[in-house]
Design an enzyme around this catalytic site. Sequence first.
Site, PDB file in Angstrom:
ATOM      1  N   LEU A   1       0.861  -1.183   0.000  1.00 40.26           N
ATOM      2  CA  LEU A   1       0.000   0.000   0.000  1.00 40.26           C
ATOM      3  C   LEU A   1       0.897   1.232   0.000  1.00 40.26           C
ATOM      4  CD1 LEU A   1      -2.994  -0.486   2.504  1.00 40.26           C
ATOM      5  CD2 LEU A   1      -3.121  -0.073   0.050  1.00 40.26           C
ATOM      6  N   ASP A   2       0.621   2.173  -0.896  1.00 38.08           N
ATOM      7  CA  ASP A   2       1.394   3.414  -0.934  1.00 38.08           C
ATOM      8  C   ASP A   2       1.241   4.172   0.379  1.00 38.08           C
ATOM      9  OD1 ASP A   2       2.105   2.877  -3.537  1.00 38.08           O
ATOM     10  OD2 ASP A   2       0.522   4.123  -4.423  1.00 38.08           O
TER      11      ASP A   2
END
Length: 317
Positions: free
Chosen positions: A42-43
């Site tokens: 996940l960024d």
Amino acid sequence: MHGWIILDKPLGLGSTQAVAAVKRNLRQAGFGKVKVGHGGTLDPLATGVLPIALGEATKLCGRMLDASKTYEFTISFGAETSGLDAEGDIVATSDRRPTISEMELVLGEFTGAIAQIPPAYSAIKIDGKRAYERARAGEDVEMKARSVFIHSLTLRHPELVSGSYFDEQNSKTLKQVQGDETLSSVTLIADVSKGTYIRSLARDIAYAVGTVGHVTMLRRTRAGPFDLESAISLDKLNAFGQGAAQEDIILPIEAGLVDIPALDLSPEQARAIQQGRVSTGIAMKDGLHWARDAEMRPIALVENIDGELRSVRGFNL
């Protein structure tokens, strides 16, 4: 220590940092050195479900990466950025804003199998170097289109298309919406296959309604069999490291296998699977299963093909 910690990853924390936080809290809780891995990046600007595998559960990380995922995301119209999110420079602008009716019409174009070009600011490797590293160095990064599958794509408020929707911020107030009303932003829910870039999806939806846009909110609400109901906050994880009870923090390894059938084996069949031998004569459907022994312990991820049962990945529990 084998199982899963499902973290509701907060804004600004990278996936690698989240894994480091789990390792630190496990040490502080007295578990010593534990193998840890995550099941899908996940960024830092994204929040939500980040499955973190412990011990033998790390053998399922690849399967978790391949699983479908669900996201909520907001597209802000009028500006496209270099990173297709709130970071980066503005690279294109438009005064046009789509109407609700226009949004309804284009969503169907982005369901099923579609081709999309990943963002230049992504972790995809080009000649051994991450695309985002090349982009940050000022290189002109050419990304190749890839095929992904969008299982469903809907407006965040389902009543929006029928003329009104429930405004959660205003205590049960119904806001009337006309089909020709323009939108400065819109929030969507997408159920997607592995490899789908939501930032690219947002960019292409904006193009389809005649404008440009970028993602201002991205939240993963499901990853494979895990959703927000099983996720814990970073504060709860830190409390565990400081001595809080383990209850509801660490899920068993089989929690990552609930989306495939379980197979109960006799002691003899279990030994055969653990020794890597092929088993036959077991009445079962073809496909992937997880096998457990007489004590209900997971022993392997197995696959049955034409009556032959083979181990795909064994667990040493």
